[in-house]
Write an enzyme that holds these catalytic residues in place. Structure first.
Site, short mmCIF file in Angstrom:
data_model
loop_
_atom_site.label_atom_id
_atom_site.label_comp_id
_atom_site.label_asym_id
_atom_site.label_seq_id
_atom_site.Cartn_x
_atom_site.Cartn_y
_atom_site.Cartn_z
N HIS A 43 -33.42 -6.86 12.22
CA HIS A 43 -33.86 -7.98 11.40
C HIS A 43 -34.34 -7.54 10.02
CE1 HIS A 43 -35.87 -12.05 10.94
NE2 HIS A 43 -34.70 -12.34 11.47
N ASP A 95 -31.65 5.31 -4.75
CA ASP A 95 -31.96 6.65 -5.29
C ASP A 95 -33.28 7.21 -4.77
OD1 ASP A 95 -29.61 6.61 -6.72
OD2 ASP A 95 -30.54 5.97 -8.59
N LYS A 99 -34.33 -6.47 6.09
CA LYS A 99 -33.62 -6.83 4.87
C LYS A 99 -34.20 -5.97 3.75
CE LYS A 99 -33.59 -10.96 7.29
NZ LYS A 99 -34.58 -11.47 8.27
#
Length: 225
Positions: free
Chosen positions: A168, A175, A170
């Site tokens: 779940h 870098d 996100k």
């Protein structure tokens, strides 16, 4: 837990001491893009008013806007702000996402990969089986971008995958220095319809735990080919 609470307090204090009036903008930021040195925090909220243009989000252009007949927003959307940050990558992009259906996000990842940036993506297996966004995912896999899903394969079976719960997350780490994290999946629905919030920051104490979490999952989860 004490250091997390202290850090959260410092971030909130920093934001409120440097906030700018949002007006009708879909986001407010403390800096247009992250500086090479110093603290950067950006807060993004969607959707804006009017809502973003579907054609622009899907294809990068809108014929109706050229004719002056499109009533939707053609400014810089939250999804475009995320793409702007992705395009600053010079070495690595590590993404953990439940779903990726955004044409523009997928195209940005493919362009980065072709330019030599190492792109790695962890995605939710349930969304793969439901074929959500598989068109974009297959294009990225074909381009050579490595994907993993939230499960492990048994040693005696290449086909059997033991799932480890819903993926779940996100978030994206760019870098190893810049974190994009929030409620929004990298989908057209999130860009066009949902009420979402996203935080972008280069505060090392915030970025580092997400780097560790990504590496833990990457080492534990299985590839998708």
């Amino acid at each position: 837990m004490y250091w997390i609470s202290t850090l959260a307090f410092k971030i909130i204090s920093f934001i409120f001491h440097h906030r700018k009036p949002a007006g009708d903008a879909i986001a407010f930021s403390l800096s247009p893009l992250p500086p090479s040195v110093g603290v950067f925090v950006e807060l993004l909220f969607s959707p804006g008013k009017p809502r973003p243009c579907r054609a622009l989000e899907m294809y990068g252009t809108c014929q109706s806007a050229r004719r002056g007949t499109c009533r939707f927003n053609h400014g810089i959307s939250v999804a475009e702000k995320i793409r702007q940050h992705l395009r600053t990558a010079t070495s690595t992009v590590d993404m953990a996402a439940q779903a990726i259906t955004s044409h523009q996000i997928a195209d940005t990842l493919r362009t980065l990969h072709r330019s030599g940036v190492k792109v790695r993506v962890i995605r939710d297996y349930a969304n793969l089986t439901l074929l959500k966004g598989m068109e974009r995912i297959n294009l990225l896999i074909a381009a050579g971008i490595e994907f993993k899903v939230n499960g492990t394969r048994r040693k005696y079976s290449d086909s059997h995958l033991t799932l480890q719960g819903l993926l779940h997350h996100k978030f994206v780490v760019i870098d190893g220095r810049l974190l994009i994290h929030g409620s929004s999946n990298f989908t057209l629905k999130a860009a066009l319809q949902n009420f979402e919030s996203v935080v972008v920051t280069d505060i090392p104490e915030v970025v580092a735990p997400f780097i560790r979490q990504f590496h833990l999952m990457w080492d534990d989860f299985s590839r998708t080919d």
